[in-house]
Design a protein around this motif. Structure first.
Motif, PDB file in Angstrom:
ATOM      1  N   HIS B 214       0.971  -1.269   0.200  1.00  0.00           N
ATOM      2  CA  HIS B 214       0.121   0.052  -0.015  1.00  0.00           C
ATOM      3  C   HIS B 214       0.655   1.288   0.131  1.00  0.00           C
ATOM      4  O   HIS B 214       2.088   1.332   0.301  1.00  0.00           O
ATOM      5  N   PHE B 215       0.262   2.583  -0.371  1.00  0.00           N
ATOM      6  CA  PHE B 215       1.221   3.432  -0.522  1.00  0.00           C
ATOM      7  C   PHE B 215       0.542   4.739   0.042  1.00  0.00           C
ATOM      8  O   PHE B 215      -0.677   4.983   0.390  1.00  0.00           O
ATOM      9  N   GLN B 216       1.257   5.746  -0.103  1.00  0.00           N
ATOM     10  CA  GLN B 216       0.837   7.044   0.166  1.00  0.00           C
ATOM     11  C   GLN B 216       0.120   7.265   1.703  1.00  0.00           C
ATOM     12  O   GLN B 216      -0.849   7.883   1.899  1.00  0.00           O
ATOM     13  N   GLN B 217       0.879   6.541   2.360  1.00  0.00           N
ATOM     14  CA  GLN B 217       0.514   6.504   3.986  1.00  0.00           C
ATOM     15  C   GLN B 217       1.594   6.656   4.843  1.00  0.00           C
ATOM     16  O   GLN B 217       2.668   6.392   4.542  1.00  0.00           O
ATOM     17  N   ASP B 218       1.385   7.684   5.864  1.00  0.00           N
ATOM     18  CA  ASP B 218       2.663   8.062   6.563  1.00  0.00           C
ATOM     19  C   ASP B 218       2.664   6.998   7.752  1.00  0.00           C
ATOM     20  O   ASP B 218       1.676   6.217   7.990  1.00  0.00           O
TER      21      ASP B 218
END
Lengths: 222, 222
Positions: B214-218
DNA sequence: ACCTGTGAATAGTTTCACAGCT
DNA sequence: AGCTGTGAAACTATTCACAGGT
């Protein structure tokens, strides 16, 4: 199929990796999960669990060999790979990042700076080459830049991000207050915004003053 | 007893709060949880759940009133409270933060800078008063400083943090690569280290290249 | 004696689904 | 029709506890 590793876990592993580098530099080579945890503020279980996500690192019975564990992490997470970085927005924060020499030692080279202000590009004093923003696409491709730091004002952020993404950037550290909207597969973004951090600290302080809260722990951001 | 709010949730609420400010500035006043989520990259459930942690904000049936929700958050999280900030370490990043004028609008004033280098203190050009580090304790108390930004080299970090904590600082944003060790109740720390961020982005990129992630997640940091 | 790796248990967070309001 | 607030379900992460290795 391999179980997907959590981002929190991955972040801890990256910290462990950097910490091991320091240890090796200091000549120490044997280290236990509890010592690692001690330094990073984690439980020893947590350290072992994180490491064993990636598979058996070798040293089973009596602590880890710092160098072996380091190489193990480097290989599994491709951390030895050198990556090129650019900085977009050469205001105070941007130029501070551009001028920082400490990245090299960790495998990152800042190879380009971008700004819209042509005068600034003329007058700025830096060993790193700087370009107008319309050249982002070209330069990112030519110099094979994979990571970008965005330090432009909030209203320019989305536009700059779009260009970087179109040029093929794979990771962004965003210092601007604006949140970047994007659904590109395989692109990773970290938002580091000081006002947000101050706000969060304030809220934690305020809540702590009434009820008890846990502390010293950073956040899953968005 | 009131249920303890999670740090992730608190962070989202802070983002919502800042976003509402922007909206109100633009004259918009009615907003739904899905619109909020849209902008912050969250599911509408998540937004509603977070908000309702703090209790019933008023507007039950048809979206939130931006200004009411803003005031509700401000009150519950004490976000309207003005706080004084100091910066320790006036190298490139430190002085960039010291010189940034944008904090005022969000309720933070940078009221002091500190550095060990007396020559630097003499020559630096800034509207903010600067002091040698041995005056931290005194100035923090006199000026009622609650938040600190640490931008000193890694090996000085723990020492500076100890002084700040002894002086009564309640929140620290740590730009240095060193991790601050401390068990003070009611002290909150955020670590923002660029090398760590680059490392984490690299690892995400590397893992993505083999398996799906998954991406775009801090991250939940430490 | 002290360490790791890991299944099982616990705790925590997010998502779902829907009652009830406008 | 479209929205919120929320209990319950599903999912995820952390902590425990211990078998087995050195």
């Amino acid at each position: 199929m391999k179980k997907k590793i959590s981002l929190s876990s991955l972040n801890r592993l990256c910290q462990i990796y950097r910490f091991l580098e320091r240890m090796i530099g200091e000549g120490k080579n044997r280290i236990s999960s509890s010592e690692l945890g001690e330094f990073l503020g984690l439980a020893s279980h947590n350290v072992r669990k994180d490491i064993s996500f990636l598979g058996e690192p070798g040293s089973v019975g009596s602590g880890y060999s710092a160098s072996k564990l380091h190489d193990f992490l480097a290989e599994k997470l491709q951390l030895a790979k050198h990556r090129n970085v650019c900085v977009v927005g050469l205001g105070r924060i941007g130029s501070a990042v551009l001028a920082y020499e400490g990245f090299m030692a960790s495998g990152y080279s800042v190879v380009a700076g971008f700004d819209t202000d042509i005068n600034l590009l003329d007058t700025i004093k830096t060993p790193v080459k700087v370009y107008p923003t319309h050249m982002i696409d070209e330069i990112v491709k030519v110099k094979q830049i994979e990571l970008a730091v965005i330090a432009v004002p909030g209203d320019a952020t989305q536009n700059i991000a779009d260009r970087l993404i179109r040029a093929g950037i794979m990771g962004i550290v965003n210092f601007s207050p604006a949140i970047i909207r994007c659904r590109t597969e395989g692109l990773f973004i970290t938002n580091l915004n000081l006002i947000n951090e101050f706000t969060l600290l304030s809220a934690q302080i305020a809540l702590h003053e009434s009820q008890a809260m846990h502390f010293q722990q950073d956040v899953k951001r968005r």
